[in-house]
Design a protein around this motif. Structure first.
Motif, short mmCIF file in Angstrom:
data_model
loop_
_atom_site.label_atom_id
_atom_site.label_comp_id
_atom_site.label_asym_id
_atom_site.label_seq_id
_atom_site.Cartn_x
_atom_site.Cartn_y
_atom_site.Cartn_z
N ASP A 155 18.64 18.61 -45.55
CA ASP A 155 18.51 18.34 -46.98
C ASP A 155 17.78 17.00 -47.17
O ASP A 155 18.39 15.94 -47.04
N THR A 181 22.12 12.45 -40.30
CA THR A 181 23.01 13.38 -40.99
C THR A 181 22.22 14.08 -42.08
O THR A 181 21.28 13.52 -42.64
N ASN A 182 22.56 15.30 -42.34
CA ASN A 182 21.95 16.09 -43.42
C ASN A 182 20.43 16.20 -43.30
O ASN A 182 19.72 16.12 -44.30
N LYS A 184 19.42 14.14 -49.11
CA LYS A 184 20.64 13.50 -48.62
C LYS A 184 20.53 13.01 -47.19
O LYS A 184 21.51 12.62 -46.59
N CYS A 185 19.35 13.03 -46.61
CA CYS A 185 19.18 12.65 -45.21
C CYS A 185 19.46 11.16 -45.02
O CYS A 185 18.93 10.32 -45.75
#
Length: 176
Positions: free
Chosen positions: A111, A107-108, A114-115
């Protein structure tokens, strides 16, 4: 495929049964399941009876008996029934563990701050805890290596959520 709504306790026991069965290929005793999920063996036997009536578990009588998951059990916990799965090395607390990773979702990835990676194991996740540093890989085909810190452990689904610190894959030479 019919959707069966399992409660958290049933899902945890069924996932534990499937994990153990995939590791050994043999019937799993109620005592083994109880020990792994820290429950009373009587509670496990009662839940296994309800899972048997749902068609998810087959009881195997005799001295080497126990329980085996049915093909419907794999469907109920969204697990593929794989005969010869590849293991992926996971290291935590500087210990190497060979496990079968069913799936990795990121996810993410756009970024880096925020991964996160959610990976689903075909074994117990009880040895993992929040804040623990983990390295996973290389994966069999893409040779991907993921490193980070555990932010959540979902024992009922055998999933770990990792805050990703680093992702590495093999670098291909550009074609000339």
């Amino acid at each position: 495929m019919v959707s069966i709504d399992l409660n958290n306790s049933q899902r945890t026991m069924l996932t534990t049964l499937v994990n153990r069965y995939q590791q050994t290929g043999e019937a799993v005793t109620g005592e083994t399941i109880a020990e792994e999920i820290d429950r009373n063996p009587g509670t496990v036997r009662n839940q296994m009876q309800s899972l048997t009536s749902l068609g998810l578990v087959e009881g195997i009588p005799g001295p080497t008996g126990g329980y085996k998951p049915t093909s419907e059990a794999f469907d109920a916990i969204d697990r593929q029934q794989i005969d010869e799965a590849e293991s992926v090395v996971v290291a935590h607390d500087y210990d190497r563990v060979d496990v079968t990773v069913e799936e990795i979702n990121f996810t993410n990835v756009h970024d880096p701050e925020k991964c996160r990676a959610r990976f689903h194991l075909q074994s117990s996740v009880q040895d993992f805890s929040e804040g623990q540093a983990v390295i996973l890989g290389p994966t069999p085909i893409s040779k991907l290596v993921v490193a980070g810190t555990v932010v959540a452990v979902d024992e009922s689904n055998s999933e770990i959520l990792l805050e990703v610190a680093k992702i590495e894959g093999p670098v291909e030479e550009p074609e000339k």
